[in-house]
Motif scaffolding. Structure first.
Motif, PDB file in Angstrom:
ATOM      1  N   TYR A   1      18.597  46.720  35.632  1.00  6.08           N
ATOM      2  CA  TYR A   1      17.604  46.929  36.673  1.00  6.08           C
ATOM      3  C   TYR A   1      16.316  47.469  36.060  1.00  6.08           C
ATOM      4  O   TYR A   1      16.363  48.355  35.204  1.00  6.08           O
TER       5      TYR A   1
ATOM      6  N   TRP B   1      20.097  34.700  33.043  1.00  6.42           N
ATOM      7  CA  TRP B   1      19.956  33.246  32.876  1.00  6.42           C
ATOM      8  C   TRP B   1      21.310  32.633  32.615  1.00  6.42           C
ATOM      9  O   TRP B   1      22.059  33.102  31.774  1.00  6.42           O
ATOM     10  N   ASP B   2      21.629  31.603  33.409  1.00  6.55           N
ATOM     11  CA  ASP B   2      22.926  30.949  33.254  1.00  6.55           C
ATOM     12  C   ASP B   2      22.919  30.045  32.033  1.00  6.55           C
ATOM     13  O   ASP B   2      21.922  29.426  31.740  1.00  6.55           O
TER      14      ASP B   2
ATOM     15  N   MET C   1      24.833  45.415  35.273  1.00  7.94           N
ATOM     16  CA  MET C   1      23.598  44.702  35.580  1.00  7.94           C
ATOM     17  C   MET C   1      22.396  45.498  35.119  1.00  7.94           C
ATOM     18  O   MET C   1      22.425  46.721  35.147  1.00  7.94           O
TER      19      MET C   1
ATOM     20  N   ASP D   1      25.842  48.908  39.771  1.00 10.26           N
ATOM     21  CA  ASP D   1      25.432  48.189  40.973  1.00 10.26           C
ATOM     22  C   ASP D   1      24.142  48.786  41.521  1.00 10.26           C
ATOM     23  O   ASP D   1      23.614  49.759  40.989  1.00 10.26           O
ATOM     24  N   LEU D   2      23.656  48.178  42.599  1.00  7.98           N
ATOM     25  CA  LEU D   2      22.368  48.600  43.160  1.00  7.98           C
ATOM     26  C   LEU D   2      22.392  50.059  43.603  1.00  7.98           C
ATOM     27  O   LEU D   2      21.430  50.794  43.385  1.00  7.98           O
ATOM     28  N   ASP D   3      23.488  50.480  44.243  1.00  2.00           N
ATOM     29  CA  ASP D   3      23.555  51.867  44.718  1.00  2.00           C
ATOM     30  C   ASP D   3      23.309  52.851  43.577  1.00  2.00           C
ATOM     31  O   ASP D   3      22.597  53.830  43.739  1.00  2.00           O
TER      32      ASP D   3
ATOM     33  N   PRO E   1      16.324  43.873  40.162  1.00  2.00           N
ATOM     34  CA  PRO E   1      17.347  43.383  39.234  1.00  2.00           C
ATOM     35  C   PRO E   1      16.724  42.405  38.240  1.00  2.00           C
ATOM     36  O   PRO E   1      15.820  41.658  38.590  1.00  2.00           O
TER      37      PRO E   1
ATOM     38  N   LEU F   1      19.675  52.786  42.535  1.00  2.00           N
ATOM     39  CA  LEU F   1      18.835  53.489  43.512  1.00  2.00           C
ATOM     40  C   LEU F   1      18.944  54.998  43.341  1.00  2.00           C
ATOM     41  O   LEU F   1      17.977  55.737  43.480  1.00  2.00           O
ATOM     42  N   LYS F   2      20.149  55.457  43.017  1.00  2.00           N
ATOM     43  CA  LYS F   2      20.351  56.889  42.782  1.00  2.00           C
ATOM     44  C   LYS F   2      19.555  57.352  41.559  1.00  2.00           C
ATOM     45  O   LYS F   2      18.932  58.409  41.575  1.00  2.00           O
TER      46      LYS F   2
END
Lengths: 415, 116
Positions: free
Chosen positions: B3, B115-116, B1, B88-90, B111, B93-94
């Motif tokens: 970010y 777009w689908d 993903m 992932d988000l974790d 994030p 964030l790190k």
């Protein structure tokens, strides 16, 4: 064959007891909380429709999982969105499509991943609480809304927002990294304790609020089972059990809150006290005590005292000191001042209380004034005590507290 | 993903050019950028000129309005960004916590829409 009414009761019980385990397993295999929850709801509907006709499967939980997976596959096929593109997931679900519905399979336990996900610090705290109750407790949105005195629509919107964030922000369904485990576990314990206090200090006495206490204790048991080496998880469970052991004794016939000295100790739940006491001992033997274990130890000293006067007050004062070092917080010091007043007299308690309120920060704090009023009354300073009681009454929110403080004020001013 | 890590700080706070702390601070940024590059996470990243250089545009009733200054007068301003590809988000964030300005300002992690 069972009549539909009995099937409904059975499904309700299954959801109540096994929702968290089944849902966690589904989220783990689909990687998508929303999809898993929707598919499980579909499976529940199927059960209610099919079981009365076809009979209840031998392993209802395994049946639910298998059917929910098929429903997930249907949902992916129907949807035109990103879900459709996750071909790995579709493939996996395809492969497991024909798992026998009624096979006695081991459902892997992914509840720990679920707890950490629901209590992720990227979610608002109230949403963490709501999501935990929904995902692990299996409570309905209406039940959670009732517990928080919110409207169902408001709670539904909150849950939708939280689930959307799980997905859109990429909050992974996994255990925290080892270096984050400590902080993340603290967040989980905090959520469980919030659920407990919400029920324990409820001012309206609704049944649903009492259920929150039971729910928090149940979550506490799950967590201690999943994290057997975690002392604070045990400390928290002990604290909740010991606090709840006094549930029936905490309210007088007039509905007013009863302080410890006025409670009928025969009404304390001995089984909870025994269980909580044993847990505290284990927690304390596991290393330096954390805040929950220390509070539980204080609660255990109260629980095991034959009477209010026979309480080991010096030990309680000492434990509050340890707690205050770890968790500098006015309520800890106020409680310590109260304990000190029983160990060394009201003047000692008042002196400690006076050192706390140097910057007027506690002026708007009800427990401070209530404690002060009690100490002044015991010192015979009736005028000052009455003034403090009036301030405390004006600051009290819960009707039980208002009633208790008003009773005290009346007793003080009675001729 | 993907970010977007938006770096906010109060201009004039944190290590300033010409001070002893400024060199290591900038080196911190270079190290971080290299680390993200090596990990295959870096999509892009830039620092922005101070808000004194900002101009805000809005089109109302078909007419373009140009205003001097930033969109919102806030204490902390957007000073730069990184666009990262993280599992992932974790992880995002790190990474955000490793950005040198995180010690003085804040990093907002958003994030990117798929777009689908």
């Amino acid at each position: 064959m069972l009549p539909p009414v009995e099937v409904r009761a059975l499904v309700t019980r299954l959801i109540r007891e096994d929702w968290g385990r089944i849902l966690s397993s589904l989220v783990s295999s689909t990687g998508d909380y929303g999809l898993a929850e929707d598919s499980l709801q579909d499976a529940v509907v199927s059960a209610l429709e099919q079981w009365p006709r076809k009979g209840v499967p031998r392993h209802p939980d395994a049946w639910m999982i298998t059917v929910a997976r098929r429903k997930a596959l249907d949902r992916i096929r129907r949807s035109q969105t990103a879900l459709r593109k996750s071909s790995d997931l579709t493939l996996w679900l395809e492969q497991h499509r024909n798992d026998p519905e009624d096979r006695a399979m081991m459902i892997p336990d992914h509840r720990l991943e679920m707890i950490y996900t629901c209590c992720h610090p990227a979610l608002e705290e109230k949403s963490r609480v709501a999501l935990t109750l929904r995902a692990l407790g299996g409570l309905t949105t209406a039940e959670i809304a009732g517990a928080f005195l919110d409207k169902t629509e408001t709670m539904a919107a909150r849950l939708t927002r939280a689930k959307k964030k799980l997905r859109a922000a990429g909050i992974a369904f996994k255990l925290p990294e080892p270096e984050d485990l400590h902080d993340r576990t603290d967040a989980v314990l905090r959520v469980i304790y919030l659920i407990f206090t919400e029920g324990h200090w409820s001012s309206d006495g609704q049944m649903s609020r009492t259920d929150l206490v039971n729910e928090a204790i149940r979550l506490g048991r799950i967590l201690t089972g999943l994290l057997p080496d975690h002392a604070e998880a045990k400390g928290l469970l002990a604290l909740m059990l010991l606090g709840d052991s006094r549930r029936l004794a905490r309210k007088g016939d007039d509905g007013a809150f009863l302080p410890l000295e006025a409670q009928n100790r025969a009404r304390w739940d001995r089984a909870k006290i025994r269980e909580g006491g044993a847990l505290v001992e284990t927690a304390l033997s596991m290393g330096p005590a954390g805040p929950y274990a220390i509070q539980a130890a204080i609660s255990a000293l109260h629980a095991n005292a034959a009477s209010f006067t026979a309480t080991d007050w010096p030990q309680i004062v000492a434990l509050y000191e340890v707690l205050a070092q770890r968790q500098p917080n006015p309520i800890v010091r106020i409680n310590q001042a109260a304990a000190l007043s029983y160990a060394k007299g009201p003047q000692a308690g008042l002196s400690l209380l006076d050192t706390l309120c140097v910057d007027d920060k506690l002026n708007g704090y009800q427990p401070y004034h209530a404690c002060r009023a009690d100490l002044l009354a015991r010192l015979g300073r009736r005028q000052d005590a009455a003034a403090s009681y009036r301030t405390a009454i004006s600051l009290a929110v819960a009707p039980e507290d208002k009633a208790f403080l008003s009773n005290r004020l009346r007793a003080l001013t009675a001729p | 993903m993907q970010y977007m890590l938006l770096i906010y700080g109060q201009e004039g706070t944190g290590p300033q050019p010409g001070t002893d702390e400024f060199g290591p601070f900038m080196q911190g940024y270079m190290d971080f950028t290299q680390k993200m590059k090596d990990a295959g996470k870096l999509v892009s990243g830039d620092a922005l000129q101070p808000i004194a250089t900002a101009t805000t545009v809005a089109v109302r009733d078909g007419k373009s309005e140009t205003l001097d200054g930033p969109f919102a007068e806030t204490k902390e301003q957007l000073g730069g960004y990184y666009l990262l590809d993280c599992p992932d988000l974790d992880d995002a964030l790190k990474c955000a916590a490793e950005i040198p300005t995180a010690k003085y300002g804040r990093v907002e992690v958003r994030p990117v829409v798929i777009w689908d």
